[in-house]
Enzyme design. Structure first.
Site, PDB file in Angstrom:
ATOM      1  CE  LYS A 113       0.802   3.671   2.209  1.00  0.00           C
ATOM      2  NZ  LYS A 113       0.254   3.296   2.687  1.00  0.00           N
ATOM      3  CD  GLU A 182      -3.068   3.146   9.573  1.00  0.00           C
ATOM      4  OE1 GLU A 182      -2.954   3.404   8.650  1.00  0.00           O
ATOM      5  OE2 GLU A 182      -3.378   4.362   9.881  1.00  0.00           O
TER       6      GLU A 182
HETATM    7  O1  KIV Z   1      -2.496   7.673   3.822  1.00  0.00           O
HETATM    8  C1  KIV Z   1      -1.286   7.934   5.042  1.00  0.00           C
HETATM    9  O2  KIV Z   1      -1.512   8.875   5.335  1.00  0.00           O
HETATM   10  C2  KIV Z   1      -0.936   6.674   5.155  1.00  0.00           C
HETATM   11  C3  KIV Z   1      -0.443   6.772   6.429  1.00  0.00           C
HETATM   12  C4  KIV Z   1      -1.113   6.591   7.498  1.00  0.00           C
HETATM   13  C5  KIV Z   1       1.088   5.314   6.279  1.00  0.00           C
HETATM   14  O3  KIV Z   1      -1.353   5.533   4.368  1.00  0.00           O
END
Ligand code: KIV
Length: 260
Positions: A113, A182
């Site tokens: 991600k 978010e």
């Molecule tokens: O780093 C994380 O935990 C995240 C979540 C808040 C989606 O990106």
């Protein structure tokens, strides 16, 4: 059956909600996986909840890989996604390929991600997906941009709502398989979810997303500070404190271990 990125797309079509939580070590990952969590995110929030930093910025790629390997060993069914940390992908596309490649090769995790929807990030997502690295996007409040955005809700002016919608469309067209939304208004999240073909996973983005994610320490009541949109389902900090006090009392009063 193991959860795949294709399965998430099918669930969006079937309107089956996606359940997601974060994990940072073997024990927590094992419990979440056995409890049926669909997507386990090795989020860079581990910088704060596991390493004690005040933001996500300091965590390194080596540290993320270290934690991701432990999570990987605890999971049989969930799709695991590993965050690329701050400055491990923003410099250039080749840096992003190198970092994402290290995550895949060294941890056995199949997806990464990354945050933001700037045209440079869109190009990066295109390149990563073109070489077979599945990418989850993340727009709205992006904690790696804390120094310019803070932790405020995003998308609450018409201009910023339009920008986030455009970013979501661009990330979906660039080949991202899912998108974290978010801390944005729920109407904006609903519009994005209805507009793009890939699943949206919300955190502080209302109920109309295709799934929901929380930082697991927030869910369990273990966080020092819980964001306004998170719901602690249990006060584990009090339970652990009481249990530790009980143990300490038994040790101090010679009741543990018992001799029979
Ligand atoms: O780093 C994380 O935990 C995240 C979540 C808040 C989606 O990106």
């Amino acid at each position: 059956m193991a959860v795949t990125t294709q399965k998430l797309a099918i669930w969006k079509e079937q309107r089956r909600s996606i359940v997601s939580l974060t994990a940072w070590d073997y024990s927590i990952a094992r419990v979440l996986d056995r409890a049926g969590v669909d997507v386990i995110l090795v989020g860079d929030s581990l910088a704060m909840v596991a390493l004690g930093h005040s933001t996500t910025l300091p965590v390194t790629l080596d540290e993320m890989i270290h934690h991701a390997k432990a999570v990987r060993r605890g999971v049989k069914r969930a799709l695991i996604v590993c965050d690329l940390p701050f400055l491990s992908y923003q410099e250039s596309i080749s840096q992003a390929i190198h970092s994402a490649g290290r995550v895949l090769k060294e941890t056995g995790i199949a997806a990464v991600k990354l945050e933001g929807g700037h045209p440079r990030i869109i190009e990066t997502v295109k390149e990563l997906t073109a070489i077979g690295i599945p990418v989850m996007g993340h727009v709205g409040l992006t904690p790696q941009s804390f120094n310019s955005l803070g932790y405020r809700q995003q998308g609450n002016t018409p201009e910023s709502a339009d920008r986030i919608l455009d970013e979501a469309i661009a990330l979906s067209q660039a080949g991202a398989f899912a998108l974290v939304l978010e801390h944005i208004p729920s109407e904006l999240a609903a519009t994005i979810t209805a507009t793009i073909s890939i699943p949206t996973i919300g955190i502080g983005a209302g109920s109309k997303c295709n799934g929901q994610v929380l930082v697991t320490t927030d869910l369990l009541g273990l966080s020092e500070k819980t964001p306004p949109f998170a719901k602690p389902y249990i006060d584990l900090q009090s339970i652990i404190t009481d249990t530790v006090k009980h143990f300490a009392k038994d040790v101090l009063e010679d009741r543990f271990p018992s001799e029979h």
